[in-house]
Design an enzyme around this catalytic site. Structure first.
Site, PDB file in Angstrom:
ATOM      1  N   LYS A 189       0.868  -1.183   0.000  1.00 44.76           N
ATOM      2  CA  LYS A 189       0.000   0.000   0.000  1.00 44.76           C
ATOM      3  C   LYS A 189       0.904   1.233   0.000  1.00 44.76           C
ATOM      4  O   LYS A 189       1.932   1.240   0.690  1.00 44.76           O
ATOM      5  CB  LYS A 189      -0.894  -0.025   1.245  1.00 44.76           C
ATOM      6  CG  LYS A 189      -1.891   1.123   1.322  1.00 44.76           C
ATOM      7  CD  LYS A 189      -2.820   0.991   2.520  1.00 44.76           C
ATOM      8  CE  LYS A 189      -3.846   2.116   2.586  1.00 44.76           C
ATOM      9  NZ  LYS A 189      -4.786   1.989   3.716  1.00 44.76           N
ATOM     10  N   SER A 196      -9.769   2.337   2.782  1.00 47.88           N
ATOM     11  CA  SER A 196      -8.835   3.041   1.945  1.00 47.88           C
ATOM     12  C   SER A 196      -7.851   2.135   1.202  1.00 47.88           C
ATOM     13  O   SER A 196      -7.238   2.572   0.233  1.00 47.88           O
ATOM     14  CB  SER A 196      -8.037   4.027   2.788  1.00 47.88           C
ATOM     15  OG  SER A 196      -7.249   3.340   3.744  1.00 47.88           O
ATOM     16  N   SER A 212     -10.180  -0.130   6.943  1.00 45.70           N
ATOM     17  CA  SER A 212      -9.572  -0.069   5.611  1.00 45.70           C
ATOM     18  C   SER A 212      -8.866  -1.319   5.107  1.00 45.70           C
ATOM     19  O   SER A 212      -8.461  -1.348   3.943  1.00 45.70           O
ATOM     20  CB  SER A 212      -8.601   1.105   5.542  1.00 45.70           C
ATOM     21  OG  SER A 212      -9.320   2.291   5.398  1.00 45.70           O
TER      22      SER A 212
HETATM   23  N1  GLN Z   1     -13.263   4.744   6.116  1.00 50.04           N
HETATM   24  C1  GLN Z   1     -12.690   5.156   7.364  1.00 50.04           C
HETATM   25  C2  GLN Z   1     -12.202   6.575   7.261  1.00 50.04           C
HETATM   26  O1  GLN Z   1     -12.357   7.153   6.231  1.00 50.04           O
HETATM   27  C3  GLN Z   1     -11.564   4.230   7.740  1.00 50.04           C
HETATM   28  C4  GLN Z   1     -10.350   4.464   6.959  1.00 50.04           C
HETATM   29  C5  GLN Z   1      -9.206   3.596   7.378  1.00 50.04           C
HETATM   30  O2  GLN Z   1      -9.388   2.575   8.034  1.00 50.04           O
HETATM   31  N2  GLN Z   1      -8.009   4.035   7.028  1.00 50.04           N
HETATM   32  O3  GLN Z   1     -11.666   7.116   8.188  1.00 50.04           O
END
Ligand code: GLN
Length: 483
Positions: free
Chosen positions: A75, A150, A174
């Site tokens: 990532k 994400s 995410s």
């Molecule tokens: N969707 C959540 C956010 O936007 C979690 C994102 C994540 O786990 N990095 O904060």
């Protein structure tokens, strides 16, 4: 070759069926054929070929590890020495880290081949990969839908067989949410299990890196390399790392599964609910006992998270000021102009929204009303988990309320987007580990089963997922056109 597990590939590399160079070239060719998914931000072709040759030499010497010569991808939140680390942002579009994240270093030491850096929501803020400066990623199961976020690039790349496996990070879901929407296996470890050193911070008290793979067996191998104490990360926990592969075959006879009733209420799509119930039925057949549990504070998880995470991100992202690294605006008139325009031009809309929310919640006069209150709720949520997990071994439920939604469908409505993490966010607030396991399809799109365990029971979660994957083959299904 691209459908084989890590163990099968390791065997093929050792028997001389194929070399790491051949394997790596095959994956690089697939990546070139499927650029339309937009899963990669950077393909590190030269480096990958170099690492593959080194892996072949190591294999020939007989000093190889299980991951030696296996093509993986990172990532783009993990710093990689010499290869751009953008974090999905224009702010870091020109950033080349001078060092490797601990996780990257560990994969390098194991001799894994890094194919490249994967697309993601900007600074890991999002649930659809649409906030990336590099554009949306497409879900290989239906290119009109999102892969989740994400870690959307990671999930799409593994699902489409553009990497054997990938890293992800999970602050509020995410790893698990994109794994569910793309039909792969994802594990968010206990907070502190995997080093955060060199993993660009979003919300430091919640962020945790973990594996995204086809199977639990592959996840066990990846986690083995990723986990462990790191004196460069003061929040990493100094506990021994168990052998994650040895316990995979344990029987599930007598396993106590709790179903939190709050996970099955209003808002859960009926097809997803039916798929999850079928998966629970499989566990009954494997000898598990299923009871209902209750998590009364769960409904407060999203509001608490959207105070705590933005508060932490507003502090973490203050370092991006156009001075030392990252984007700098052109011809600043003075220092204030340099700060405001560099940040104004370098950050996207969602990131700015979070910085504003967080700065507001932390400001004098509001701190007690928002931040302190959210921290108290966080404690209540952790207590719910501790209590429920003293009654049962693990909890199970859906990962997401629906299958993959359309590209563009929720991006204009942040609240609706935030609600797509309703079943994942509380786990990060409590810090416990959880997995997403492919459990079938609803109208042709993948559904993920979530398995939530007590602190540092990753070995047990992997065992529970693996046993299910011995009697089902959802985790082996490939999207059409990517077989
Ligand atoms: N969707 C959540 C956010 O936007 C979690 C994102 C994540 O786990 N990095 O904060």
């Amino acid at each position: 070759m691209h459908n084989k597990s890590i163990a099968e590939l390791a065997k093929g590399l050792r028997s001389g069926e194929f070399s790491s160079l051949e394997l790596t070239t095959a994956f690089l060719d697939r990546i070139k054929r499927h650029t339309g998914l937009n899963a990669y931000i950077t393909v590190a072709e030269e480096l990958a070929l170099e690492q593959a040759k080194a892996a072949d030499a190591r294999l020939a010497k007989g000093s190889a590890e299980l991951l030696t010569g296996i093509p993986i991808a990172q990532k783009d939140i993990f710093c990689t020495d010499g290869v751009k680390t953008s974090c999905g942002s224009k702010m870091l579009d020109n950033f080349i880290a001078p060092y490797d994240a601990t996780v990257v270093e560990k994969f390098n030491d194991a001799g894994a081949v890094m194919l490249g850096k994967l697309n993601m929501d900007e600074f890991a803020m999002g649930s659809s990969n649409e906030t990336s400066y590099y554009g949306a990623v497409k879900n290989p199961w239906d290119v009109n839908t999102v892969p989740g976020g994400s870690s959307g690039g990671s999930a799409a790349a593994v699902a489409a067989r553009l990497a054997v496996c990938a890293t992800g990070t999970d602050t509020g879901g995410s790893i698990r949410q994109p794994a569910a929407l793309c039909g792969i296996t994802g594990l968010k470890p206990t907070y502190g299990r995997v080093s955060r050193y060199g993993m660009i911070a979003y919300a430091s008290s919640l962020d945790q890196g973990g594996p995204m793979t086809h199977s639990a067996e592959d996840a066990a191998i990846m986690l083995q390399t990723m986990a462990g104490f790191d004196d460069k990360d003061s929040t990493s926990v100094d506990l021994p790392v168990p052998d994650y592969s040895v316990g995979l075959s344990r029987s599930l006879e007598g396993l106590k599964i709790g179903l939190p009733k709050e996970f099955f209420g209003e808002g859960l799509n009926a097809d997803v609910a039916a798929t999850i119930e079928a998966a629970i039925e499989e566990y009954r057949k494997l000898g598990a006992k299923v009871t209902e549990v209750s998590m009364p504070s769960l409904r407060l998880a999203i509001p608490a998270y959207y105070v705590i995470a933005p508060a932490e991100c507003s502090a973490n992202l203050s370092r991006f000021d156009g001075v030392r690294f990252g984007y700098r605006c052109e011809n600043p008139a003075d220092l204030t102009d340099l700060y405001t325009r560099s940040r104004g031009e370098g950050f996207g809309k969602e990131v700015k929204r979070r910085i504003l929310m967080g700065t507001y919640a932390l400001s004098a006069g509001y701190y007690d009303a928002y931040y302190i209150k959210a921290q108290k709720i966080r404690r209540l949520i952790s207590d719910d988990f501790k209590r429920a997990l003293s009654e049962v071994d693990v909890m199970m439920g859906p990962v997401t309320p629906s299958t993959a939604f359309g590209i563009g469908e929720k991006i204009g409505n942040p609240i609706e987007m935030y609600l797509s993490d309703i079943y994942t966010i509380a786990i990060n607030l409590a810090g416990v580990p959880a997995m997403s396991v492919p459990a079938g399809f609803a109208k042709g799109l993948p559904v993920g089963l979530q398995i939530i365990g007590n602190y540092f029971t990753e070995d047990r979660l992997l065992n529970i997922a693996h046993q299910y994957q011995q009697v089902t083959n959802w985790h082996q299904s490939a999207p059409k056109g990517f077989e």
